[in-house]
Motif scaffolding. Structure first.
Motif, PDB file in Angstrom:
ATOM      1  N   HIS A 268     -20.723   3.265  -1.595  1.00  0.00           N
ATOM      2  CA  HIS A 268     -21.792   3.402  -0.602  1.00  0.00           C
ATOM      3  C   HIS A 268     -21.170   3.349   0.793  1.00  0.00           C
ATOM      4  CE1 HIS A 268     -23.673   1.798  -4.280  1.00  0.00           C
ATOM      5  NE2 HIS A 268     -24.722   2.526  -3.921  1.00  0.00           N
ATOM      6  N   PRO A 269     -20.485   4.420   1.205  1.00  0.00           N
ATOM      7  CA  PRO A 269     -19.732   4.407   2.469  1.00  0.00           C
ATOM      8  C   PRO A 269     -20.592   4.126   3.692  1.00  0.00           C
ATOM      9  CG  PRO A 269     -19.874   6.635   1.551  1.00  0.00           C
ATOM     10  CD  PRO A 269     -20.349   5.701   0.486  1.00  0.00           C
TER      11      PRO A 269
ATOM     12  N   GLY B   8       0.812  -1.218   0.000  1.00  0.00           N
ATOM     13  CA  GLY B   8       0.000   0.000   0.000  1.00  0.00           C
ATOM     14  C   GLY B   8       0.838   1.256   0.000  1.00  0.00           C
ATOM     15  N   PRO B   9       0.188   2.413  -0.012  1.00  0.00           N
ATOM     16  CA  PRO B   9      -1.228   2.626   0.275  1.00  0.00           C
ATOM     17  C   PRO B   9      -2.132   2.627  -0.964  1.00  0.00           C
ATOM     18  CG  PRO B   9      -0.132   4.740   0.202  1.00  0.00           C
ATOM     19  CD  PRO B   9       0.930   3.693  -0.046  1.00  0.00           C
ATOM     20  N   GLU B  10      -1.615   2.234  -2.154  1.00  0.00           N
ATOM     21  CA  GLU B  10      -2.447   2.189  -3.341  1.00  0.00           C
ATOM     22  C   GLU B  10      -2.233   0.869  -4.071  1.00  0.00           C
ATOM     23  OE1 GLU B  10      -2.017   5.498  -5.945  1.00  0.00           O
ATOM     24  OE2 GLU B  10      -2.466   7.007  -4.415  1.00  0.00           O
ATOM     25  N   CYS B  11      -3.261   0.429  -4.792  1.00  0.00           N
ATOM     26  CA  CYS B  11      -3.114  -0.729  -5.664  1.00  0.00           C
ATOM     27  C   CYS B  11      -4.262  -0.741  -6.660  1.00  0.00           C
ATOM     28  CB  CYS B  11      -3.079  -2.033  -4.866  1.00  0.00           C
ATOM     29  SG  CYS B  11      -4.691  -2.597  -4.242  1.00  0.00           S
TER      30      CYS B  11
ATOM     31  N   ARG C 296      -7.057   3.649  -2.950  1.00  0.00           N
ATOM     32  CA  ARG C 296      -6.117   4.168  -1.938  1.00  0.00           C
ATOM     33  C   ARG C 296      -6.702   3.790  -0.583  1.00  0.00           C
ATOM     34  NH1 ARG C 296      -6.647   8.932  -3.364  1.00  0.00           N
ATOM     35  NH2 ARG C 296      -4.982   8.885  -4.937  1.00  0.00           N
ATOM     36  N   TYR C 297      -5.873   3.274   0.313  1.00  0.00           N
ATOM     37  CA  TYR C 297      -6.420   2.693   1.525  1.00  0.00           C
ATOM     38  C   TYR C 297      -5.385   2.697   2.644  1.00  0.00           C
ATOM     39  CZ  TYR C 297      -3.632  -1.081  -0.386  1.00  0.00           C
ATOM     40  OH  TYR C 297      -2.600  -1.805  -0.899  1.00  0.00           O
TER      41      TYR C 297
ATOM     42  N   LEU D 270      -9.419  -2.835   7.808  1.00  0.00           N
ATOM     43  CA  LEU D 270      -9.508  -1.673   6.924  1.00  0.00           C
ATOM     44  C   LEU D 270      -9.817  -0.414   7.730  1.00  0.00           C
ATOM     45  CD1 LEU D 270      -9.511  -0.870   3.880  1.00  0.00           C
ATOM     46  CD2 LEU D 270     -11.995  -1.187   3.936  1.00  0.00           C
ATOM     47  N   GLU D 271      -8.928   0.567   7.644  1.00  0.00           N
ATOM     48  CA  GLU D 271      -9.124   1.829   8.361  1.00  0.00           C
ATOM     49  C   GLU D 271      -9.703   2.910   7.462  1.00  0.00           C
ATOM     50  OE1 GLU D 271      -5.199   2.495   9.929  1.00  0.00           O
ATOM     51  OE2 GLU D 271      -5.601   1.284  11.723  1.00  0.00           O
ATOM     52  N   SER D 272      -9.337   2.893   6.196  1.00  0.00           N
ATOM     53  CA  SER D 272      -9.892   3.855   5.240  1.00  0.00           C
ATOM     54  C   SER D 272      -9.722   3.291   3.836  1.00  0.00           C
ATOM     55  CB  SER D 272      -9.187   5.212   5.342  1.00  0.00           C
ATOM     56  OG  SER D 272      -7.822   5.101   4.942  1.00  0.00           O
ATOM     57  N   ILE D 273     -10.603   3.735   2.918  1.00  0.00           N
ATOM     58  CA  ILE D 273     -10.494   3.305   1.526  1.00  0.00           C
ATOM     59  C   ILE D 273     -11.241   4.293   0.642  1.00  0.00           C
ATOM     60  CG2 ILE D 273     -12.539   1.806   1.604  1.00  0.00           C
ATOM     61  CD1 ILE D 273     -10.947  -0.134  -0.245  1.00  0.00           C
TER      62      ILE D 273
END
Length: 420
Positions: free
Chosen positions: A278-279, A147-150, A416-417, A390-393
């Motif tokens: 849809h967070p 991470g933080p991207e893939c 991005r996560y 998962l903390e953020s995405i």
């Protein structure tokens, strides 16, 4: 406009015979909604495809699937250009054409299906779960480490289910890249990024011959030295005491290795995109992991990886009062059935707690997906591993859908996560 048969051709239905439409969700679903409301049994004539009846209502799709004597898979199980239809039929007559469970009707379909059925029953799934959980953790760990991207599709969603299905078959990991390329070429004949050559019937035949070469050697090896895996069960399978033909054996491998991988990839990647889009539903699922089973079903409904199957009428009949002549084909629009307003409350709302959820993503009747339980288990393991960490995405670029008329979904999902 009218066709030579005198049927009125639907302009809205033409999207179903246009691979690019499946890469544009808004365009596809707008036309499907119109068809459901105005012309649920629509005659479609859009060369180079042969004409067909588009069936867009959930109830009608289920009824046709249920009546597998009146509506059969052969000789046209999938929507393909007329030239590809003819080429496949000629190959089958010559004994070199792909003939999977998708192409078959009973009783041969029933007998062939039995050979692999035990490998997808609950006991086999429980035995496989350790390997599936191990692979899920491996790929979530890779996401964390890289991470933080893939690109979630190419780095996770493609590889994870491929490793699962090829582990079930008992193939060595060294062969996985080859299987991935062949699978993408087989299902990517309409997509410029994945197709081999021009994507015509000769290119598809070349892909099939590569599959044949690989799996013919595998069959010989497993017949000489069975190893207790699914590949051995297929290689040594019999019907009425006789071994399967070479083409039936190879076709069995192909449908397991390709369809069993590609559809799950589409459901996993499309499911993650739905959560990103849809967070509130993502937060709801993270707060209540007990919703994961219904969330998985909603992801499968939402993405509908298998867009259609075709059936051919064996006698004159009718659907919703519309006459369908013997020999005419119907297109079962699963993507439409899964958004049918008469079956799903607010069908264009992604709802992880949706119950009931009578989606048709796995088909229905005798052709119900053999690997449905495995797909659900793979998705449950991956999201069960990913979501608690998962903390953020968020999206890191524009998602891209593949052009197709059969199996398809996202081919790129840049994200991005933050993972722990």
């Amino acid at each position: 406009m009218t066709t030579l048969t005198g049927h009125s051709a639907s302009e809205h239905g033409k999207v179903l015979a246009d691979p690019s439409a499946y890469a544009d969700d808004e365009r596809l679903h707008a036309n499907l909604a119109w068809l459901r409301a105005n012309e649920p049994v629509a005659w479609v004539d859009n060369p180079p495809y042969r004409p067909f009846w588009a069936i867009t209502k959930h109830t009608d799709i289920m009824a046709i699937e249920r009546d597998n004597t009146l509506f059969v898979s052969g000789p046209r199980p999938l929507l393909m250009p007329a030239g590809s239809d003819d080429a496949l039929r000629a190959q089958q007559e010559a004994g070199i054409g792909l003939r999977t469970l998708v192409h078959m009707d009973d009783p041969h379909h029933r007998d062939i299906r039995k050979i692999g059925a035990d490998w997808f029953r609950p006991k086999a799934m429980r035995d496989l779960k350790i390997r599936v959980d191990e692979l899920a953790k491996r790929y979530v760990d890779l996401m964390r480490d890289n991470g933080p991207e893939c690109d979630f599709v190419t780095e996770v969603a493609v590889n994870y289910p491929l490793y699962v299905i090829l582990s079930l078959l008992g193939l060595p990991e060294a062969d996985f890249p080859r299987m991935l390329k062949l699978t993408q070429e087989l299902f990517g004949g309409d997509d410029a990024e994945h197709k081999r050559g021009a994507g015509g019937s000769e290119d598809i035949l070349a892909v099939l011959m590569d599959f044949f070469t690989y799996f013919a050697a595998l069959t010989a090896s497993r017949r000489e030295n069975p190893t207790g895996d699914l590949a051995s069960a297929i290689a040594n399978g019999t019907i009425d005491g006789q071994p399967l033909s070479d083409m039936d054996t190879v076709s069995y491998y192909v449908i397991v290795a390709s369809a069993g991988h590609d559809t799950t990839k589409d459901a996993i990647s499309g499911g993650l995109r739905a959560l990103i889009d849809h967070p509130a539903e993502l937060a709801r699922l993270k707060a209540d992991p007990g919703l994961l089973p219904t969330a998985i079903e909603e992801m499968i409904r939402w993405t509908t990886p298998v867009k259609e199957f075709m059936r051919t009428a064996t006698a004159d009949t009718e659907v919703r009062g519309v006459p369908i002549a013997a020999g005419e084909s119907v297109y079962l629009a699963y993507a439409s059935g899964n958004r049918d307003e008469e079956v799903f409350a607010d069908p264009f709302r992604f709802d992880i707690g949706r119950e009931p959820n009578k989606h048709v993503s796995f088909g229905y009747g005798v052709h119900y997906c053999l690997g449905a339980a495995l797909a659900r288990m793979e998705m449950t393991s991956l999201f069960g591993e990913l979501l608690p960490r998962l903390e953020s995405i968020e999206l890191a670029g524009a998602p891209e859908l593949s052009a197709t008329t059969f199996v398809g979904g996202l081919k790129h999902l840049p994200i991005r996560y933050s993972l722990r």
